[in-house]
Design a protein around this motif. Sequence first.
Motif, PDB file in Angstrom:
ATOM      1  N   LEU A  86    -119.668 -52.357 -74.530  1.00  0.00           N
ATOM      2  CA  LEU A  86    -120.310 -51.501 -73.820  1.00  0.00           C
ATOM      3  C   LEU A  86    -119.978 -51.476 -72.371  1.00  0.00           C
ATOM      4  N   GLY A  87    -119.696 -52.654 -71.941  1.00  0.00           N
ATOM      5  CA  GLY A  87    -119.305 -53.072 -70.493  1.00  0.00           C
ATOM      6  C   GLY A  87    -117.915 -52.723 -70.050  1.00  0.00           C
ATOM      7  N   LEU A  88    -117.037 -53.044 -71.180  1.00  0.00           N
ATOM      8  CA  LEU A  88    -115.465 -52.407 -70.935  1.00  0.00           C
ATOM      9  C   LEU A  88    -115.601 -51.027 -70.819  1.00  0.00           C
ATOM     10  N   GLU A  89    -116.210 -50.281 -71.701  1.00  0.00           N
ATOM     11  CA  GLU A  89    -116.185 -48.739 -71.861  1.00  0.00           C
ATOM     12  C   GLU A  89    -116.763 -48.347 -70.504  1.00  0.00           C
ATOM     13  N   SER A  90    -117.848 -48.927 -70.175  1.00  0.00           N
ATOM     14  CA  SER A  90    -118.517 -48.350 -68.943  1.00  0.00           C
ATOM     15  C   SER A  90    -117.530 -48.609 -67.704  1.00  0.00           C
ATOM     16  N   VAL A  91    -116.700 -49.562 -67.550  1.00  0.00           N
ATOM     17  CA  VAL A  91    -115.791 -49.884 -66.425  1.00  0.00           C
ATOM     18  C   VAL A  91    -114.583 -48.800 -66.607  1.00  0.00           C
ATOM     19  N   LEU A  92    -114.126 -48.383 -67.874  1.00  0.00           N
ATOM     20  CA  LEU A  92    -113.380 -47.533 -68.012  1.00  0.00           C
ATOM     21  C   LEU A  92    -113.649 -46.229 -67.528  1.00  0.00           C
ATOM     22  N   PHE A  93    -114.877 -45.680 -67.892  1.00  0.00           N
ATOM     23  CA  PHE A  93    -115.315 -44.516 -67.578  1.00  0.00           C
ATOM     24  C   PHE A  93    -115.599 -44.457 -66.011  1.00  0.00           C
ATOM     25  N   ILE A  94    -116.062 -45.512 -65.480  1.00  0.00           N
ATOM     26  CA  ILE A  94    -116.074 -45.561 -64.139  1.00  0.00           C
ATOM     27  C   ILE A  94    -114.756 -45.330 -63.397  1.00  0.00           C
ATOM     28  N   ILE A  95    -113.772 -46.074 -63.767  1.00  0.00           N
ATOM     29  CA  ILE A  95    -112.600 -46.028 -63.162  1.00  0.00           C
ATOM     30  C   ILE A  95    -112.044 -44.474 -63.426  1.00  0.00           C
ATOM     31  N   THR A  96    -112.273 -43.903 -64.650  1.00  0.00           N
ATOM     32  CA  THR A  96    -111.955 -42.396 -64.794  1.00  0.00           C
ATOM     33  C   THR A  96    -112.514 -41.465 -63.633  1.00  0.00           C
ATOM     34  N   SER A  97    -113.807 -41.809 -63.489  1.00  0.00           N
ATOM     35  CA  SER A  97    -114.549 -40.979 -62.749  1.00  0.00           C
ATOM     36  C   SER A  97    -114.078 -41.197 -61.142  1.00  0.00           C
ATOM     37  N   LEU A  98    -113.889 -42.340 -60.732  1.00  0.00           N
ATOM     38  CA  LEU A  98    -113.357 -42.643 -59.479  1.00  0.00           C
ATOM     39  C   LEU A  98    -111.942 -41.934 -59.234  1.00  0.00           C
ATOM     40  N   SER A  99    -111.235 -42.215 -60.085  1.00  0.00           N
ATOM     41  CA  SER A  99    -110.064 -41.524 -60.049  1.00  0.00           C
ATOM     42  C   SER A  99    -109.910 -40.033 -59.912  1.00  0.00           C
ATOM     43  N   LEU A 100    -110.860 -39.336 -60.664  1.00  0.00           N
ATOM     44  CA  LEU A 100    -111.170 -37.974 -60.479  1.00  0.00           C
ATOM     45  C   LEU A 100    -111.682 -37.571 -58.992  1.00  0.00           C
ATOM     46  N   GLY A 101    -112.405 -38.574 -58.597  1.00  0.00           N
ATOM     47  CA  GLY A 101    -112.988 -38.410 -57.248  1.00  0.00           C
ATOM     48  C   GLY A 101    -111.912 -38.582 -56.154  1.00  0.00           C
ATOM     49  N   ILE A 102    -110.894 -39.457 -56.515  1.00  0.00           N
ATOM     50  CA  ILE A 102    -109.887 -39.624 -55.251  1.00  0.00           C
ATOM     51  C   ILE A 102    -108.828 -38.494 -55.503  1.00  0.00           C
ATOM     52  N   LEU A 103    -108.678 -37.803 -56.465  1.00  0.00           N
ATOM     53  CA  LEU A 103    -107.813 -36.382 -56.811  1.00  0.00           C
ATOM     54  C   LEU A 103    -108.317 -35.531 -55.879  1.00  0.00           C
ATOM     55  N   ILE A 104    -109.920 -35.361 -56.138  1.00  0.00           N
ATOM     56  CA  ILE A 104    -110.597 -34.142 -55.244  1.00  0.00           C
ATOM     57  C   ILE A 104    -110.462 -34.456 -53.893  1.00  0.00           C
ATOM     58  N   SER A 105    -110.297 -35.899 -53.456  1.00  0.00           N
ATOM     59  CA  SER A 105    -110.496 -36.223 -52.013  1.00  0.00           C
ATOM     60  C   SER A 105    -108.933 -35.650 -51.443  1.00  0.00           C
ATOM     61  N   THR A 106    -107.826 -36.003 -52.217  1.00  0.00           N
ATOM     62  CA  THR A 106    -106.461 -35.847 -51.774  1.00  0.00           C
ATOM     63  C   THR A 106    -106.233 -34.347 -51.682  1.00  0.00           C
ATOM     64  N   MET A 107    -107.100 -33.516 -52.433  1.00  0.00           N
ATOM     65  CA  MET A 107    -106.976 -31.969 -52.381  1.00  0.00           C
ATOM     66  C   MET A 107    -108.017 -31.194 -51.302  1.00  0.00           C
ATOM     67  N   SER A 108    -108.766 -32.176 -50.759  1.00  0.00           N
ATOM     68  CA  SER A 108    -109.884 -31.521 -49.920  1.00  0.00           C
ATOM     69  C   SER A 108    -109.627 -31.679 -48.281  1.00  0.00           C
ATOM     70  N   LYS A 109    -109.970 -30.849 -47.616  1.00  0.00           N
ATOM     71  CA  LYS A 109    -109.681 -31.043 -46.057  1.00  0.00           C
ATOM     72  C   LYS A 109    -110.883 -31.700 -45.380  1.00  0.00           C
ATOM     73  N   THR A 110    -111.943 -31.389 -46.163  1.00  0.00           N
ATOM     74  CA  THR A 110    -113.245 -31.867 -45.323  1.00  0.00           C
ATOM     75  C   THR A 110    -114.252 -32.436 -46.304  1.00  0.00           C
ATOM     76  N   GLN A 111    -115.174 -33.444 -45.712  1.00  0.00           N
ATOM     77  CA  GLN A 111    -116.202 -34.070 -46.578  1.00  0.00           C
ATOM     78  C   GLN A 111    -117.016 -33.214 -47.242  1.00  0.00           C
ATOM     79  N   GLN A 112    -117.363 -31.978 -46.677  1.00  0.00           N
ATOM     80  CA  GLN A 112    -118.408 -31.025 -47.377  1.00  0.00           C
ATOM     81  C   GLN A 112    -117.565 -30.430 -48.307  1.00  0.00           C
ATOM     82  N   THR A 113    -116.218 -30.052 -48.036  1.00  0.00           N
ATOM     83  CA  THR A 113    -115.593 -29.221 -49.449  1.00  0.00           C
ATOM     84  C   THR A 113    -115.392 -30.275 -50.394  1.00  0.00           C
ATOM     85  N   ALA A 114    -115.151 -31.469 -50.263  1.00  0.00           N
ATOM     86  CA  ALA A 114    -115.136 -32.422 -51.266  1.00  0.00           C
ATOM     87  C   ALA A 114    -116.255 -32.853 -52.021  1.00  0.00           C
TER      88      ALA A 114
END
Length: 368
Positions: free
Chosen positions: A255-283
Amino acid sequence: MKKFIGFIKKEFYHIFRDRRSLFILFGMPIAQIMLFGFAITNEINNVNVVVLDLSKDVSTNTIVNKISASSYFTVTQLLESQNEVESIFKKGKVKAVIVFEKDFDQQMRNAGIAKIQLLTDATDPNTANTINNYITSITQNYAKEINQDIQLPFQIVPESRMVFNPEIKSVFMFVPGVMTIILMLVSAMMTSISITKEKELGTMEILLVSPLKPYQVIIGKVIPYVFLSIINALVIILLSIFIFKMPVQGSFFLLGLESVLFIITSLSLGILISTMSKTQQTAMMISLMGLMLPVILLSGFIFPINSMPLPLQVISNIIPAKWFIIIIKGVMLKGVGLLYLWKETLILLGMTVFFILLSIRKYKIRLE
């Protein structure tokens, strides 16, 4: 390597100095899991019902007492005529009216059939259906009690058992979904503003001329949130176990390993959104509005995916939350291991690699 570690330390300092970020990261998930866990339910408790008893005999009194004694219903009023039913519903305080036919006890003993009419307020169809099922169950149990000494020539008696959730607790369905939504939205939202924040503060130029490579910047942005999100996930899981009595039939380690994997997946998606956005509000708007509805509607959290149109079923496959909900229910409720969840695990792992690689590519494009 020292420069990379220094960059990570700098990210930790930025996070801990920003009280707003700390509140979003730790305060909101706790408030949401408590709110959703207690508020979202398909069970009923203390629902107001009224009774129109045209018979007023022993059997009807017994049934009314059984309904009133249950924790599901509160009998608030006894009506005198059918004309009162419509007005009582219009007031909006009563969800059901139970009508016993005239000479109920006599009809049951002489003809073998006695009728009960159940009128429910169907402005909320799910609640109306649940009320109908609960009252029907109470009346059927009463019928079994008075007929227990009567033997029929042939009987077919179905016996049902709810596997993995014998008490049919709605919290077993909602808590895994809420855990997924919180981890997904909070993790993605926090990292989605990380790079855009550098742009707005004017410190992006420092990163552009630093000796750090794009992948080091991306990973360095993610690592602090990984540790903080793990603490977040641990708090959510402990609340689920001790407050909402969620069982963990499977391995805590898995359960812990799968949770860490999902967290990293979500964080990676957030970073992708961050690289594509120009402002914090848009992100933040993309991470909140762009992810919330798909996660809630297409992850299988509330609505079964198999009942959706085929195009939506196909689209649901690209929602990371769908696969994590399958994993978390499998581990916590079914007690299965990686042998049964390897496919979902590989899909999340593949999504993580894809989001990180695409983020690095987008970051390189911005360098040019």
